[in-house]
Motif scaffolding. Structure first.
Motif, PDB file in Angstrom:
ATOM      1  N   UNK A  11       0.730  -1.231  -0.045  1.00  0.00           N
ATOM      2  CA  UNK A  11      -0.211   0.543   0.385  1.00  0.00           C
ATOM      3  C   UNK A  11       0.641   1.389  -0.163  1.00  0.00           C
ATOM      4  N   UNK A  12       0.669   2.584  -0.491  1.00  0.00           N
ATOM      5  CA  UNK A  12       1.063   3.726  -0.261  1.00  0.00           C
ATOM      6  C   UNK A  12       1.658   3.923   1.258  1.00  0.00           C
ATOM      7  N   UNK A  13       2.729   3.961   1.006  1.00  0.00           N
ATOM      8  CA  UNK A  13       2.744   4.743   2.216  1.00  0.00           C
ATOM      9  C   UNK A  13       3.733   3.836   3.403  1.00  0.00           C
ATOM     10  N   UNK A  14       4.526   2.523   2.634  1.00  0.00           N
ATOM     11  CA  UNK A  14       3.911   1.325   3.189  1.00  0.00           C
ATOM     12  C   UNK A  14       6.643   0.711   2.422  1.00  0.00           C
ATOM     13  N   UNK A  15       6.840   1.313   2.565  1.00  0.00           N
ATOM     14  CA  UNK A  15       8.776   1.346   1.741  1.00  0.00           C
ATOM     15  C   UNK A  15       9.292   0.807   2.369  1.00  0.00           C
ATOM     16  N   UNK A  16      10.165   0.273   1.809  1.00  0.00           N
ATOM     17  CA  UNK A  16      11.067  -1.031   2.485  1.00  0.00           C
ATOM     18  C   UNK A  16      11.840  -0.676   2.659  1.00  0.00           C
ATOM     19  N   UNK A  17      13.422  -0.759   2.955  1.00  0.00           N
ATOM     20  CA  UNK A  17      14.619  -0.645   2.767  1.00  0.00           C
ATOM     21  C   UNK A  17      15.643  -1.175   1.533  1.00  0.00           C
ATOM     22  N   UNK A  18      15.807  -0.756   0.284  1.00  0.00           N
ATOM     23  CA  UNK A  18      17.154  -1.638   0.438  1.00  0.00           C
ATOM     24  C   UNK A  18      18.587  -1.206   0.621  1.00  0.00           C
ATOM     25  N   UNK A  19      18.927  -2.531   1.413  1.00  0.00           N
ATOM     26  CA  UNK A  19      20.343  -2.412   2.373  1.00  0.00           C
ATOM     27  C   UNK A  19      21.650  -2.786   0.837  1.00  0.00           C
ATOM     28  N   UNK A  20      21.860  -3.340   0.272  1.00  0.00           N
ATOM     29  CA  UNK A  20      22.882  -3.799  -0.674  1.00  0.00           C
ATOM     30  C   UNK A  20      23.259  -2.555  -1.185  1.00  0.00           C
ATOM     31  N   UNK A  21      24.071  -2.430  -0.863  1.00  0.00           N
ATOM     32  CA  UNK A  21      25.325  -1.658  -1.908  1.00  0.00           C
ATOM     33  C   UNK A  21      24.660  -1.614  -3.576  1.00  0.00           C
ATOM     34  N   UNK A  22      25.311  -2.719  -3.550  1.00  0.00           N
ATOM     35  CA  UNK A  22      24.946  -2.969  -5.485  1.00  0.00           C
ATOM     36  C   UNK A  22      23.751  -2.492  -6.350  1.00  0.00           C
ATOM     37  N   UNK A  23      22.761  -2.849  -4.898  1.00  0.00           N
ATOM     38  CA  UNK A  23      21.213  -2.506  -5.740  1.00  0.00           C
ATOM     39  C   UNK A  23      20.878  -1.472  -6.156  1.00  0.00           C
ATOM     40  N   UNK A  24      21.436  -0.333  -5.014  1.00  0.00           N
ATOM     41  CA  UNK A  24      21.719   0.906  -4.846  1.00  0.00           C
ATOM     42  C   UNK A  24      22.042   1.687  -5.896  1.00  0.00           C
ATOM     43  N   UNK A  25      23.394   1.351  -5.769  1.00  0.00           N
ATOM     44  CA  UNK A  25      24.033   1.402  -7.565  1.00  0.00           C
ATOM     45  C   UNK A  25      22.879   1.292  -8.553  1.00  0.00           C
ATOM     46  N   UNK A  26      22.554   0.441  -8.736  1.00  0.00           N
ATOM     47  CA  UNK A  26      21.506   0.164 -10.391  1.00  0.00           C
ATOM     48  C   UNK A  26      20.285   1.096  -9.521  1.00  0.00           C
ATOM     49  N   UNK A  54      19.827   4.031  -8.459  1.00  0.00           N
ATOM     50  CA  UNK A  54      20.378   5.570  -9.116  1.00  0.00           C
ATOM     51  C   UNK A  54      21.339   5.244 -10.267  1.00  0.00           C
ATOM     52  N   UNK A  55      21.551   3.914 -11.140  1.00  0.00           N
ATOM     53  CA  UNK A  55      21.395   4.266 -12.796  1.00  0.00           C
ATOM     54  C   UNK A  55      20.279   4.255 -13.055  1.00  0.00           C
ATOM     55  N   UNK A  56      19.491   4.203 -13.061  1.00  0.00           N
ATOM     56  CA  UNK A  56      17.843   3.310 -13.620  1.00  0.00           C
ATOM     57  C   UNK A  56      17.474   5.276 -13.185  1.00  0.00           C
ATOM     58  N   UNK A  57      17.587   5.361 -12.157  1.00  0.00           N
ATOM     59  CA  UNK A  57      16.860   6.643 -12.185  1.00  0.00           C
ATOM     60  C   UNK A  57      17.578   7.524 -12.145  1.00  0.00           C
TER      61      UNK A  57
END
Length: 129
Positions: A85-100, A102-105
């Motif tokens: 549902x809206x407002x139920x975000x989860x965190x991405x902990x893996x640095x490599x996943x965050x980099x991917x 950010x590239x897509x963003x």
């Protein structure tokens, strides 16, 4: 659950509720742009003022692109994803996943900027008369 309904780093970070929200922002941006251009052309404003249509077009393009890619630029910048549902975000902990993510963003942002720039230039080039 379909393949697109789970978090995939750099591919998909939002589910159906978030996708609907992004699509709605695309429509809102487009409506603002159309109204703005209608007013600008009706009043015969100079071409330089018509360049301002880039702002709502950027909003529109960002919304539609995020919906199409099932990917939120803002979530990527904050290391989040949401398939609930809206407002139920989860965190991405893996640095490599965050980099991917950010590239897509960045790709989505560049595409939205290019669309906004192209529409603004065309709007400025249309003769008023």
């Amino acid at each position: 659950m379909t393949k697109a309904a789970v978090y995939q780093p750099g591919v998909c970070n939002i589910g159906p509720a978030e996708i609907r929200k992004r699509r709605m922002s695309g429509w809102v941006g487009l409506a603002i742009a159309v109204v703005f251009l209608a007013v600008v052309f009706a009043l015969g404003w100079a071409a330089s003022w018509r360049l301002l249509v880039a702002l709502p077009i950027f909003l529109s393009a960002q919304g539609f692109l995020q919906a199409a890619f099932h990917f939120c630029v803002g979530f990527a910048s904050r290391g989040l994803y949401n398939f609930g549902e809206l407002g139920s975000e989860e965190t991405v902990y893996e640095a490599e996943f965050r980099k991917k993510d950010q590239r897509k963003a960045l790709l989505i942002t560049v595409l939205a900027f290019a669309i906004a720039a192209a529409v603004a230039v065309v709007a400025a080039l249309i003769p008023v008369g």
